[in-house]
Scaffold this motif. Structure first.
Motif, short mmCIF file in Angstrom:
data_model
loop_
_atom_site.label_atom_id
_atom_site.label_comp_id
_atom_site.label_asym_id
_atom_site.label_seq_id
_atom_site.Cartn_x
_atom_site.Cartn_y
_atom_site.Cartn_z
N UNK A 13 0.83 -1.21 0.00
CA UNK A 13 0.00 0.00 0.00
C UNK A 13 0.87 1.26 0.00
N UNK A 14 1.96 1.24 0.77
CA UNK A 14 2.88 2.39 0.79
C UNK A 14 3.51 2.59 -0.58
N UNK A 15 3.98 1.52 -1.19
CA UNK A 15 4.59 1.64 -2.52
C UNK A 15 3.63 2.24 -3.53
N UNK A 16 2.41 1.74 -3.56
CA UNK A 16 1.41 2.25 -4.49
C UNK A 16 1.11 3.72 -4.21
N UNK A 17 0.97 4.07 -2.96
CA UNK A 17 0.70 5.44 -2.55
C UNK A 17 1.83 6.38 -2.99
N UNK A 18 3.06 5.97 -2.77
CA UNK A 18 4.21 6.81 -3.13
C UNK A 18 4.30 7.00 -4.64
N UNK A 19 4.13 5.94 -5.40
CA UNK A 19 4.22 6.05 -6.85
C UNK A 19 3.10 6.94 -7.39
N UNK A 20 1.89 6.78 -6.87
CA UNK A 20 0.78 7.62 -7.32
C UNK A 20 0.96 9.07 -6.92
N UNK A 21 1.48 9.31 -5.73
CA UNK A 21 1.65 10.67 -5.22
C UNK A 21 2.82 11.38 -5.87
N UNK A 53 4.21 13.13 2.60
CA UNK A 53 3.96 13.09 4.04
C UNK A 53 2.46 13.16 4.33
N UNK A 54 1.76 14.05 3.68
CA UNK A 54 0.31 14.19 3.89
C UNK A 54 -0.43 12.92 3.51
N UNK A 55 -0.09 12.35 2.36
CA UNK A 55 -0.77 11.14 1.89
C UNK A 55 -0.52 9.96 2.83
N UNK A 56 0.73 9.81 3.27
CA UNK A 56 1.07 8.69 4.16
C UNK A 56 0.37 8.87 5.51
N UNK A 57 0.38 10.07 6.06
CA UNK A 57 -0.27 10.30 7.36
C UNK A 57 -1.78 10.06 7.27
N UNK A 58 -2.37 10.40 6.14
CA UNK A 58 -3.82 10.23 5.97
C UNK A 58 -4.20 8.76 5.78
N UNK A 59 -3.44 8.02 4.95
CA UNK A 59 -3.82 6.66 4.60
C UNK A 59 -3.14 5.57 5.42
N UNK A 60 -1.99 5.88 6.01
CA UNK A 60 -1.26 4.91 6.84
C UNK A 60 -0.87 5.58 8.16
N UNK A 61 -1.84 5.85 9.02
CA UNK A 61 -1.55 6.61 10.25
C UNK A 61 -0.56 5.94 11.20
N UNK A 62 -0.36 4.63 11.08
CA UNK A 62 0.59 3.94 11.96
C UNK A 62 2.03 4.04 11.45
N UNK A 63 2.22 4.60 10.26
CA UNK A 63 3.57 4.76 9.71
C UNK A 63 4.37 5.71 10.59
N UNK A 64 5.65 5.40 10.72
CA UNK A 64 6.54 6.25 11.53
C UNK A 64 7.52 6.96 10.61
N UNK A 65 7.58 8.27 10.73
CA UNK A 65 8.51 9.06 9.96
C UNK A 65 9.81 9.21 10.73
N UNK A 66 10.91 9.07 10.02
CA UNK A 66 12.22 9.27 10.61
C UNK A 66 12.81 10.56 10.07
N UNK A 77 8.84 19.42 -4.06
CA UNK A 77 7.38 19.46 -4.16
C UNK A 77 6.70 18.18 -3.69
N UNK A 78 7.35 17.05 -3.85
CA UNK A 78 6.75 15.76 -3.46
C UNK A 78 6.86 15.50 -1.97
N UNK A 79 7.73 16.20 -1.28
CA UNK A 79 7.97 15.94 0.14
C UNK A 79 6.70 16.10 0.96
N UNK A 80 6.07 17.25 0.89
CA UNK A 80 4.85 17.51 1.67
C UNK A 80 3.69 16.64 1.18
N UNK A 81 3.58 16.48 -0.14
CA UNK A 81 2.51 15.64 -0.70
C UNK A 81 2.60 14.21 -0.17
#
Length: 99
Positions: A36-44, A78-91, A72-76
């Protein structure tokens, strides 16, 4: 033969975002969320993604993912991951070199 020619031509075109600063982003997700993360990142990110590296951690229960994206993709992303995968941890996020 035509397919190979078109593919080769596409790869030879300059990257639209190649002169923008890049950032290396670290994200950790449960193994079950990796696809799901891979698909989200490629789409975003689309062409704003330079590379994605994945490494198993915690006896393969979790995956550590490195993303190299343009500014430009950095904020996009982060927002997409936080919205769709709230358990993801950012380093750490660090700025890379411009191409």
């Amino acid at each position: 033969m035509e397919t190979h020619s078109r593919l080769h031509t596409r790869q030879a075109l300059p990257h639209r975002h190649s002169r923008l600063p890049t950032f290396l982003m670290h994200i950790t997700v449960d193994t079950a969320c990796l696809a799901q993360l891979r698909q989200l990142v490629v789409q975003t990110c689309g062409t704003m993604l330079s590379f994605m590296r994945v490494e198993a951690v915690d006896h393969a229960a979790r995956m550590k993912v490195w993303l190299c994206v343009t500014e430009p993709a950095l904020r996009l992303t982060m927002d997409a991951v936080m919205r769709l995968l709230p358990a993801a941890e950012f380093g750490r996020i660090s700025q890379g070199k411009s191409a």
